[in-house]
Design a protein around this motif. Structure first.
Motif, mmCIF file in Angstrom:
data_model
loop_
_atom_site.group_PDB
_atom_site.id
_atom_site.type_symbol
_atom_site.label_atom_id
_atom_site.label_comp_id
_atom_site.label_asym_id
_atom_site.label_seq_id
_atom_site.Cartn_x
_atom_site.Cartn_y
_atom_site.Cartn_z
ATOM 1 N N LEU A 33 -49.195 76.777 100.486
ATOM 2 C CA LEU A 33 -50.245 77.490 99.783
ATOM 3 C C LEU A 33 -50.556 76.726 98.504
ATOM 4 C CD1 LEU A 33 -49.098 81.222 100.037
ATOM 5 C CD2 LEU A 33 -50.905 80.098 101.359
ATOM 6 N N PHE A 34 -51.775 76.867 98.028
ATOM 7 C CA PHE A 34 -52.158 76.185 96.787
ATOM 8 C C PHE A 34 -52.377 77.210 95.684
ATOM 9 C CE2 PHE A 34 -55.283 74.035 93.975
ATOM 10 C CZ PHE A 34 -54.470 72.979 93.597
ATOM 11 N N GLY A 35 -51.538 77.110 94.664
ATOM 12 C CA GLY A 35 -51.669 77.984 93.504
ATOM 13 C C GLY A 35 -50.775 79.202 93.573
ATOM 14 N N ALA A 36 -49.772 79.269 92.697
ATOM 15 C CA ALA A 36 -48.855 80.409 92.634
ATOM 16 C C ALA A 36 -48.387 80.570 91.202
ATOM 17 C CB ALA A 36 -47.660 80.197 93.561
ATOM 18 N N PRO A 177 -42.841 60.413 91.958
ATOM 19 C CA PRO A 177 -43.634 60.876 90.820
ATOM 20 C C PRO A 177 -43.205 62.285 90.421
ATOM 21 C CG PRO A 177 -45.046 59.945 92.526
ATOM 22 C CD PRO A 177 -43.688 60.085 93.129
ATOM 23 N N PRO A 178 -43.368 62.653 89.155
ATOM 24 C CA PRO A 178 -42.852 63.948 88.689
ATOM 25 C C PRO A 178 -43.499 65.125 89.406
ATOM 26 C CG PRO A 178 -44.270 62.946 87.029
ATOM 27 C CD PRO A 178 -44.019 61.905 88.067
ATOM 28 N N CYS A 179 -42.667 66.038 89.870
ATOM 29 C CA CYS A 179 -43.135 67.280 90.489
ATOM 30 C C CYS A 179 -43.371 68.320 89.395
ATOM 31 C CB CYS A 179 -42.132 67.783 91.511
ATOM 32 S SG CYS A 179 -41.934 66.679 92.929
ATOM 33 N N HIS A 180 -42.334 68.611 88.602
ATOM 34 C CA HIS A 180 -42.516 69.492 87.437
ATOM 35 C C HIS A 180 -42.995 68.601 86.303
ATOM 36 C CE1 HIS A 180 -38.267 68.339 86.209
ATOM 37 N NE2 HIS A 180 -38.187 68.227 87.520
ATOM 38 N N LEU A 181 -44.316 68.562 86.132
ATOM 39 C CA LEU A 181 -44.871 67.483 85.315
ATOM 40 C C LEU A 181 -45.345 67.906 83.938
ATOM 41 C CD1 LEU A 181 -48.287 67.509 85.313
ATOM 42 C CD2 LEU A 181 -47.856 67.034 87.709
ATOM 43 N N LEU A 182 -45.524 69.213 83.693
ATOM 44 C CA LEU A 182 -46.054 69.635 82.397
ATOM 45 C C LEU A 182 -45.336 70.895 81.912
ATOM 46 C CD1 LEU A 182 -48.172 69.526 80.086
ATOM 47 C CD2 LEU A 182 -49.694 70.842 81.560
ATOM 48 N N TYR A 183 -44.792 70.816 80.704
ATOM 49 C CA TYR A 183 -44.151 71.951 80.044
ATOM 50 C C TYR A 183 -44.932 72.252 78.768
ATOM 51 C CZ TYR A 183 -39.926 70.994 82.884
ATOM 52 O OH TYR A 183 -39.033 70.793 83.906
ATOM 53 N N TYR A 198 -45.850 73.802 84.659
ATOM 54 C CA TYR A 198 -46.742 73.521 85.784
ATOM 55 C C TYR A 198 -46.079 72.511 86.707
ATOM 56 C CZ TYR A 198 -50.413 71.831 88.775
ATOM 57 O OH TYR A 198 -51.124 71.472 89.898
ATOM 58 N N GLN A 199 -45.980 72.879 87.965
ATOM 59 C CA GLN A 199 -45.348 72.040 88.970
ATOM 60 C C GLN A 199 -46.383 71.708 90.046
ATOM 61 O OE1 GLN A 199 -41.463 73.361 89.879
ATOM 62 N NE2 GLN A 199 -41.196 72.045 91.664
ATOM 63 N N ARG A 200 -46.754 70.439 90.141
ATOM 64 C CA ARG A 200 -47.826 70.043 91.059
ATOM 65 C C ARG A 200 -47.414 70.206 92.515
ATOM 66 N NH1 ARG A 200 -46.751 65.495 93.887
ATOM 67 N NH2 ARG A 200 -44.978 64.322 93.083
ATOM 68 N N TRP A 235 -43.890 80.212 85.489
ATOM 69 C CA TRP A 235 -43.873 79.080 86.423
ATOM 70 C C TRP A 235 -45.157 79.079 87.232
ATOM 71 C CZ3 TRP A 235 -44.232 78.740 91.722
ATOM 72 C CH2 TRP A 235 -43.883 77.505 92.306
ATOM 73 N N VAL A 236 -45.857 77.935 87.223
ATOM 74 C CA VAL A 236 -47.096 77.784 87.975
ATOM 75 C C VAL A 236 -46.914 76.659 88.982
ATOM 76 C CG1 VAL A 236 -49.567 77.294 87.852
ATOM 77 C CG2 VAL A 236 -48.457 78.573 86.003
ATOM 78 N N GLY A 237 -47.162 76.957 90.243
ATOM 79 C CA GLY A 237 -47.037 75.961 91.294
ATOM 80 C C GLY A 237 -48.382 75.549 91.831
ATOM 81 N N GLY A 238 -48.564 74.266 92.067
ATOM 82 C CA GLY A 238 -49.774 73.751 92.697
ATOM 83 C C GLY A 238 -49.645 73.827 94.208
ATOM 84 N N ASP A 239 -49.200 72.738 94.829
ATOM 85 C CA ASP A 239 -48.923 72.731 96.267
ATOM 86 C C ASP A 239 -47.512 73.304 96.472
ATOM 87 O OD1 ASP A 239 -47.894 71.756 98.882
ATOM 88 O OD2 ASP A 239 -49.810 70.702 98.975
ATOM 89 N N VAL A 240 -47.468 74.548 96.898
ATOM 90 C CA VAL A 240 -46.191 75.258 97.088
ATOM 91 C C VAL A 240 -45.921 75.297 98.585
ATOM 92 C CG1 VAL A 240 -44.962 77.410 96.714
ATOM 93 C CG2 VAL A 240 -46.619 76.619 95.022
#
Length: 298
Positions: A33-36, A177-183, A198-200, A235-240
């Motif tokens: 899913l995209f976005g969580a 490449p970083p998965c958890h990329l932005l704090y 934010y975790q891409r 916690w925000v996930g991109g491609d989960v």
């Protein structure tokens, strides 16, 4: 009140029921899913250490402490009995040499042989390098973590309290490449420190549990260094996603009943953000269900 762990379990169920199935970079395949978005309140001392399967929280915190050193070699991790980063350099070694070496033998050589560790144990400019030694176009290095600590102390109302690891120029040299990329951090008027991570890309079955623990530990460390109280982890996930070889394990996990998050606290006031060690962290009241194992997709 509903146990906050159900946020995670509900997300797993949603991915199983509604996820988009596709073949991914690893070739294993995922449903995604995209976005969580999940929210965990750390203000009462409880931290999101999942109870529906045992999470090896010390391993997750040791990884975070390794990030904070700025290091990129797996050797210090192996010395701390942390093996979660061995798969990537091992795969590169096998591919480039053709040697069918076992993981245990590879790790033993990293620990015993300085030259071998230098040649095969480095992950490239991954998390720690970007967090502590981001190199600008002029050659100067930037310590994002030190800058963040200073900013939390001096300008707590700033909207620039953040660090990230997505250095476009270095991505090609990274093992991953970083998965958890932005704090990003936010200080409330009553002195609470909140974090939005934010975790891409999120391996929901294996990776998320470690990400929750690592981010919580970092929140506690930063709050202590800035004279603040821990607040909320958002916690925000991109491609989960769930890998196809984790589907049955995920179904087994969501069938379990959460037992309540344990507490996570620091037992020592460290002199600086660089002074923490694993013995400073204590978890109490942790009563998890048994572990559920799954293979890492590389």
């Amino acid at each position: 009140m509903r146990d906050p762990e159900y946020q995670y379990l509900d997300l797993i169920e949603s991915v199983l029921e509604r996820g988009d199935r596709r073949i991914d970079r690893t070739g294993v395949g995922t449903t995604a899913l995209f976005g969580a978005l999940l929210r965990f309140d750390l203000s009462d001392g409880r931290a999101p250490i999942l109870t529906t399967k045992r999470v090896y929280w010390k391993t997750a915190i040791k990884e975070m402490l390794w990030f904070l050193t700025g290091g990129t070699s797996i050797r210090p991790l192996l010395e701390a009995n942390v093996r979660i980063w061995s798969d990537w350099p091992l795969a590169r070694y096998r591919a480039e040499t053709g040697e069918a070496i076992t993981q245990g033998a590879f790790e033993a050589r990293i620990l015993a042989d300085d030259a071998f560790a230098a040649a095969w144990g480095d992950l490239g400019p991954v998390y720690g390098k970007q967090w502590r030694r981001w190199q600008g176009a002029d050659g100067r290095e930037h310590d994002q973590i030190a800058t963040l600590v200073t900013s939390l102390r001096k300008t707590p109302a700033s909207r620039r309290l953040l660090f990230h690891g997505w250095n476009v120029a270095d991505l090609g040299d990274m093992a991953l490449p970083p998965c958890h990329l932005l704090y990003q951090y936010h200080v409330t008027q009553n002195g609470r420190l909140d974090c939005l991570l934010y975790q891409r890309s999120c391996d929901l079955f294996l990776g998320a549990a470690f990400n929750f623990v690592g981010a919580s530990a970092l929140l506690l460390m930063l709050a202590q260094q800035a004279g603040l109280q821990p607040g909320e982890l958002v916690w925000v996930g991109g491609d989960v996603h769930l890998y196809l070889n984790h589907q049955e394990q995920a179904r087994a996990q969501i069938a379990r009943t959460p037992r309540g998050f344990p507490t996570l606290r620091l037992v020592r006031h460290a002199a600086s953000i660089d002074d923490y060690r694993i013995e400073d962290f204590v978890v109490e009241g942790y009563d998890p269900h048994p572990p559920i194992h799954g293979e890492v997709a590389v």
